[in-house]
Design a protein around this motif. Structure first.
Motif, PDB file in Angstrom:
ATOM      1  N   SER A 128       0.547  -0.954   0.138  1.00  0.00           N
ATOM      2  CA  SER A 128      -0.237  -0.163  -0.134  1.00  0.00           C
ATOM      3  C   SER A 128       0.932   1.228  -0.127  1.00  0.00           C
ATOM      4  O   SER A 128       1.667   0.996   0.857  1.00  0.00           O
ATOM      5  CB  SER A 128      -0.843   0.611   1.112  1.00  0.00           C
ATOM      6  OG  SER A 128      -1.761  -1.037   1.150  1.00  0.00           O
ATOM      7  N   ARG A 152      -7.895   7.080   2.718  1.00  0.00           N
ATOM      8  CA  ARG A 152      -7.499   6.373   3.611  1.00  0.00           C
ATOM      9  C   ARG A 152      -8.887   6.263   4.401  1.00  0.00           C
ATOM     10  O   ARG A 152      -8.573   4.330   5.332  1.00  0.00           O
ATOM     11  CB  ARG A 152      -7.005   7.327   4.360  1.00  0.00           C
ATOM     12  CG  ARG A 152      -6.000   8.335   4.438  1.00  0.00           C
ATOM     13  CD  ARG A 152      -4.817   9.384   4.861  1.00  0.00           C
ATOM     14  NE  ARG A 152      -6.179  10.338   5.238  1.00  0.00           N
ATOM     15  CZ  ARG A 152      -5.774  10.902   5.685  1.00  0.00           C
ATOM     16  NH1 ARG A 152      -4.722  11.887   5.800  1.00  0.00           N
ATOM     17  NH2 ARG A 152      -6.632  12.787   5.995  1.00  0.00           N
ATOM     18  N   TRP A 155      -8.856   2.187   3.013  1.00  0.00           N
ATOM     19  CA  TRP A 155      -8.580   1.284   3.292  1.00  0.00           C
ATOM     20  C   TRP A 155      -8.301   1.012   5.491  1.00  0.00           C
ATOM     21  O   TRP A 155      -8.042  -0.287   4.700  1.00  0.00           O
ATOM     22  CB  TRP A 155      -6.948   2.375   2.959  1.00  0.00           C
ATOM     23  CG  TRP A 155      -5.584   1.577   3.297  1.00  0.00           C
ATOM     24  CD1 TRP A 155      -5.063   0.409   2.539  1.00  0.00           C
ATOM     25  CD2 TRP A 155      -4.977   0.816   4.641  1.00  0.00           C
ATOM     26  NE1 TRP A 155      -4.087  -0.461   2.466  1.00  0.00           N
ATOM     27  CE2 TRP A 155      -3.468   0.350   3.848  1.00  0.00           C
ATOM     28  CE3 TRP A 155      -4.990   1.840   5.651  1.00  0.00           C
ATOM     29  CZ2 TRP A 155      -2.541  -0.318   4.966  1.00  0.00           C
ATOM     30  CZ3 TRP A 155      -3.915   1.546   6.844  1.00  0.00           C
ATOM     31  CH2 TRP A 155      -2.880   0.829   6.274  1.00  0.00           C
ATOM     32  N   VAL A 156      -8.027   1.487   5.687  1.00  0.00           N
ATOM     33  CA  VAL A 156      -8.630   1.129   7.281  1.00  0.00           C
ATOM     34  C   VAL A 156      -9.101   0.020   7.313  1.00  0.00           C
ATOM     35  O   VAL A 156      -9.444  -0.955   8.238  1.00  0.00           O
ATOM     36  CB  VAL A 156      -8.555   2.123   8.331  1.00  0.00           C
ATOM     37  CG1 VAL A 156      -7.946   1.936   9.661  1.00  0.00           C
ATOM     38  CG2 VAL A 156      -7.355   3.368   7.765  1.00  0.00           C
ATOM     39  N   PHE A 161      -4.463  -5.630  12.197  1.00  0.00           N
ATOM     40  CA  PHE A 161      -2.861  -5.865  12.930  1.00  0.00           C
ATOM     41  C   PHE A 161      -3.252  -7.424  12.886  1.00  0.00           C
ATOM     42  O   PHE A 161      -4.641  -8.134  13.622  1.00  0.00           O
ATOM     43  CB  PHE A 161      -2.027  -5.218  13.858  1.00  0.00           C
ATOM     44  CG  PHE A 161      -1.804  -4.415  12.921  1.00  0.00           C
ATOM     45  CD1 PHE A 161      -0.721  -4.213  12.702  1.00  0.00           C
ATOM     46  CD2 PHE A 161      -2.049  -2.555  13.585  1.00  0.00           C
ATOM     47  CE1 PHE A 161      -0.034  -2.775  12.300  1.00  0.00           C
ATOM     48  CE2 PHE A 161      -1.149  -1.286  12.861  1.00  0.00           C
ATOM     49  CZ  PHE A 161      -0.151  -1.476  12.561  1.00  0.00           C
ATOM     50  N   TRP A 179      -7.488   0.397  18.032  1.00  0.00           N
ATOM     51  CA  TRP A 179      -6.023   1.336  16.628  1.00  0.00           C
ATOM     52  C   TRP A 179      -7.134   1.983  15.374  1.00  0.00           C
ATOM     53  O   TRP A 179      -6.175   3.409  15.491  1.00  0.00           O
ATOM     54  CB  TRP A 179      -4.712   0.344  16.283  1.00  0.00           C
ATOM     55  CG  TRP A 179      -5.298  -0.474  15.244  1.00  0.00           C
ATOM     56  CD1 TRP A 179      -5.727  -1.871  15.287  1.00  0.00           C
ATOM     57  CD2 TRP A 179      -4.910  -0.105  14.386  1.00  0.00           C
ATOM     58  NE1 TRP A 179      -6.418  -2.539  14.658  1.00  0.00           N
ATOM     59  CE2 TRP A 179      -5.169  -1.525  13.616  1.00  0.00           C
ATOM     60  CE3 TRP A 179      -4.161   0.923  13.163  1.00  0.00           C
ATOM     61  CZ2 TRP A 179      -5.597  -1.593  11.718  1.00  0.00           C
ATOM     62  CZ3 TRP A 179      -4.589   0.608  11.797  1.00  0.00           C
ATOM     63  CH2 TRP A 179      -5.741  -0.838  11.337  1.00  0.00           C
ATOM     64  N   LYS A 180      -8.305   1.095  15.110  1.00  0.00           N
ATOM     65  CA  LYS A 180      -8.373   2.178  14.221  1.00  0.00           C
ATOM     66  C   LYS A 180      -9.013   2.975  14.840  1.00  0.00           C
ATOM     67  O   LYS A 180      -8.896   4.283  13.761  1.00  0.00           O
ATOM     68  CB  LYS A 180      -9.131   1.334  13.401  1.00  0.00           C
ATOM     69  CG  LYS A 180      -8.848  -0.437  12.345  1.00  0.00           C
ATOM     70  CD  LYS A 180      -9.523  -1.228  12.000  1.00  0.00           C
ATOM     71  CE  LYS A 180      -8.800  -2.575  11.508  1.00  0.00           C
ATOM     72  NZ  LYS A 180     -10.188  -2.955  10.160  1.00  0.00           N
ATOM     73  N   LEU A 183      -7.188   6.055  15.706  1.00  0.00           N
ATOM     74  CA  LEU A 183      -6.358   6.598  14.123  1.00  0.00           C
ATOM     75  C   LEU A 183      -7.194   6.706  13.186  1.00  0.00           C
ATOM     76  O   LEU A 183      -6.720   8.302  12.651  1.00  0.00           O
ATOM     77  CB  LEU A 183      -5.945   5.361  12.877  1.00  0.00           C
ATOM     78  CG  LEU A 183      -5.177   5.619  12.128  1.00  0.00           C
ATOM     79  CD1 LEU A 183      -3.882   5.978  12.313  1.00  0.00           C
ATOM     80  CD2 LEU A 183      -4.807   4.343  11.109  1.00  0.00           C
ATOM     81  N   GLN A 207       1.688   4.463  15.085  1.00  0.00           N
ATOM     82  CA  GLN A 207       2.952   3.293  13.872  1.00  0.00           C
ATOM     83  C   GLN A 207       2.363   4.073  12.407  1.00  0.00           C
ATOM     84  O   GLN A 207       3.046   4.446  11.239  1.00  0.00           O
ATOM     85  CB  GLN A 207       2.759   2.372  13.679  1.00  0.00           C
ATOM     86  CG  GLN A 207       3.928   1.538  15.321  1.00  0.00           C
ATOM     87  CD  GLN A 207       4.512   2.961  15.274  1.00  0.00           C
ATOM     88  OE1 GLN A 207       5.689   3.014  14.546  1.00  0.00           O
ATOM     89  NE2 GLN A 207       5.450   3.218  17.108  1.00  0.00           N
ATOM     90  N   MET A 208       0.636   3.901  12.191  1.00  0.00           N
ATOM     91  CA  MET A 208      -0.138   3.845  11.332  1.00  0.00           C
ATOM     92  C   MET A 208      -0.115   5.534  10.825  1.00  0.00           C
ATOM     93  O   MET A 208      -0.199   6.193   9.200  1.00  0.00           O
ATOM     94  CB  MET A 208      -1.153   3.790  10.738  1.00  0.00           C
ATOM     95  CG  MET A 208      -1.223   1.742  10.510  1.00  0.00           C
ATOM     96  SD  MET A 208       0.555   1.059   9.884  1.00  0.00           S
ATOM     97  CE  MET A 208      -0.290   1.674   8.070  1.00  0.00           C
ATOM     98  N   TYR A 209      -0.519   6.515  11.774  1.00  0.00           N
ATOM     99  CA  TYR A 209      -0.630   7.396  11.236  1.00  0.00           C
ATOM    100  C   TYR A 209       0.313   8.251  10.590  1.00  0.00           C
ATOM    101  O   TYR A 209      -0.072   9.768   9.899  1.00  0.00           O
ATOM    102  CB  TYR A 209      -0.940   8.708  13.439  1.00  0.00           C
ATOM    103  CG  TYR A 209      -1.138  10.026  12.375  1.00  0.00           C
ATOM    104  CD1 TYR A 209      -2.133   9.910  12.630  1.00  0.00           C
ATOM    105  CD2 TYR A 209      -0.244  11.251  12.456  1.00  0.00           C
ATOM    106  CE1 TYR A 209      -2.257  12.230  12.104  1.00  0.00           C
ATOM    107  CE2 TYR A 209       0.005  12.519  12.579  1.00  0.00           C
ATOM    108  CZ  TYR A 209      -1.494  12.995  11.699  1.00  0.00           C
ATOM    109  OH  TYR A 209      -2.337  14.410  12.238  1.00  0.00           O
ATOM    110  N   LEU A 212       0.281   7.257   7.131  1.00  0.00           N
ATOM    111  CA  LEU A 212      -1.483   7.919   6.259  1.00  0.00           C
ATOM    112  C   LEU A 212      -1.407   9.483   6.276  1.00  0.00           C
ATOM    113  O   LEU A 212      -2.345   9.874   6.036  1.00  0.00           O
ATOM    114  CB  LEU A 212      -2.363   7.448   7.357  1.00  0.00           C
ATOM    115  CG  LEU A 212      -2.992   5.560   7.004  1.00  0.00           C
ATOM    116  CD1 LEU A 212      -3.381   5.145   7.346  1.00  0.00           C
ATOM    117  CD2 LEU A 212      -2.338   5.460   5.080  1.00  0.00           C
TER     118      LEU A 212
END
Length: 492
Positions: A128, A152, A155-156, A161, A179-180, A183, A207-209, A212
């Motif tokens: 991605s 985004r 995608w989320v 995980f 986490w979703k 985020l 970690q994903m912020y 994205l």
């Protein structure tokens, strides 16, 4: 010095290691006079092997020979990864005191060891890439062959995980389960705006912020058959081709500026000019770049769904299939050549320098013809379009023939610029650049449409003479191949 084959390079490498480890024990006197940094490898039996300068040179020769003599490995491996793989396996075999046989036997043992490692290597990855798009995926993901374009938020919604990751990472399972939500809440806020009572994001959301926040859209594609680093590299090229291909279909150079992967080198959205006159500052000038979209995402989606553009989308999807699954595609080399030509046009369109832009656009046509230079490019364009060489185009204030334009674009533009004959950076190429980009766009679209139905050989020069697709209303939707390798396509 002539190039070494695999057997010769491996023999040189074993000789270098034997000199440092005579009888299997380290001899520091073998390094007298060498000042390169130490480069140790820990072998599987726990011993170490030092690769001194002669060993490193022999290893690079082995990597080079391996790539030329074994082009079809079990999986496709990037050069650096292959170097690491050979380095580690040679160290393992040498530390086990196995590499004492003939050069042929040593090579066979190394072959077997490398093959076993590759057979155990995972090669299925979904990649991605954050991106900036025209927003056509706003209502629902847009699929272009094997590539998906998503917001985004979309995608989320489809990624996750593992439970192990949630349990073992910082903040613990309870926090990371959400986490979703955390985020998406953070991404929805303006950048840099943090309220005092705002709860800290769980570790996985943090970690994903970072990735994205760089783009409101995400490109996603699945690849098989590559080790991980090369898979990432290939996937990035494929997603870039998908995005540039959509810009090509939509037309207008601004789309190439608006639609990019988030990590692309782009000029700022706005710029200012600061000038002094008669010893005093003037009010700064302000301008927006071409990255500002002029259409809504909904309108762009409506345009892409128009009937006359659907064949172009199908043709782009067909080429992307060739990049993702070359082993099952009828023309993987031509798909790769087309994608490379598109890359040159897209970069030429985005280029700030007019001279460099013209060189890139000329190179795009050069790639399509496989080094055909002026004559073959002209022949290809007349073949693809049906235009005569004397057809005229308005270039600035003058009418110029197609022949003049191609010669100006290739001989007087691309070639002279790249060979250093043009070095005045104030010399303008704006008008030739504009018409040249138009010719390259027409050529790329026509080649893509024809490749979708092409049945001839997958040879590098095929775009020069690739047959036209003939549409027959009463063929019942059946593709009928012509003797020249083209197709007669019936409408349903």
């Amino acid at each position: 010095m002539s190039e070494l084959n695999r057997k010769q390079a491996l023999a040189k490498l074993v000789e270098a290691l034997d000199r440092v480890y005579p009888q299997g024990s380290y001899d520091h006197t073998a390094l007298d006079g060498e000042h390169s940094p130490p480069d140790f490898v820990t072998a599987r039996n726990g011993q170490q092997r030092l690769f001194n300068r002669p060993a490193k040179i022999a290893l690079l020769s082995l990597v080079d020979a391996w790539q030329k003599e074994v082009p079809k490995l079990a999986i496709r491996v990037e050069s650096k990864q292959l170097e690491w793989l050979l380095r580690q396996n040679v160290a393992d075999l040498h530390a086990d005191n196995i590499l004492k046989a003939s050069a042929s036997e040593n090579l066979r043992m190394l072959d077997d060891t490398v093959q076993k490692v590759l057979d155990q290597t995972k090669t299925d990855f979904i990649h991605s890439f954050p991106a900036r798009t025209l927003g056509m995926e706003h209502a629902e993901p847009l699929a272009v062959g094997p590539v998906s374009i998503m917001t985004r938020e979309q995608w989320v919604g489809v990624v996750e995980f593992s439970e192990y990751a949630k349990k073992s990472c910082l903040d613990g399972e309870d926090a990371n389960q959400d986490w979703k939500e955390a985020l998406l809440l953070a991404l929805a806020k303006p950048k840099g705006i943090v309220t005092p009572d705002e709860p800290r994001m769980p570790w996985l959301a943090v970690q994903m912020y970072g990735p994205l926040k760089t783009g409101r859209s995400v490109m996603r594609v699945k690849l098989s058959g590559y080790e991980r680093s090369l898979s990432t590299k290939a996937a990035r090229h494929i997603c870039k081709t998908a995005l540039d291909g959509l810009s090509l279909i939509l037309g207008g150079e601004n789309h190439f500026h608006i639609q990019t992967l988030a990590d692309e080198r782009m000029v700022p959205v706005s710029n200012h000019t600061i000038i002094e006159q008669d010893g005093y500052l003037m009010t700064p000038g302000f301008a927006l770049s071409k990255q500002v979209p002029g259409l809504s995402g909904k309108k762009v989606k409506e345009v892409l769904d128009e009937e006359h553009l659907l064949p172009m989308r199908d043709a782009l999807a067909h080429i992307l299939d060739g990049l993702v699954s070359p082993d099952s595609h009828p023309h993987p080399l031509l798909a790769m050549r087309w994608a490379t030509a598109l890359d040159w046009l897209a970069e030429g369109t985005r280029e700030v320098s007019e001279a460099i832009a013209l060189a890139k656009i000329g190179t795009s046509l050069d790639v399509l013809t496989e080094g055909g230079k002026f004559g073959k490019i002209l022949d290809m364009l007349t073949h693809l379009t049906g235009w005569k060489e004397e057809r005229e185009f308005r270039v600035g204030a003058n009418d110029r023939t197609l022949r003049w334009l191609v010669k100006e674009l290739y001989d007087h533009g691309r070639s002279k610029i790249l060979h250093g004959n043009v070095f005045d950076r104030l010399q303008t190429f704006a008008e030739v650049r504009k018409v040249g980009a138009m010719l390259a766009r027409i050529a790329l679209i026509e080649c893509a449409l024809r490749l979708k139905h092409y049945t001839g050989d997958d040879e590098h020069t095929a775009f020069r003479t690739i047959p036209k697709v003939i549409v027959v209303p009463d063929a019942g939707g059946v593709d009928l191949a012509t003797p020249e390798g083209g197709a007669i396509v019936g409408k349903v």
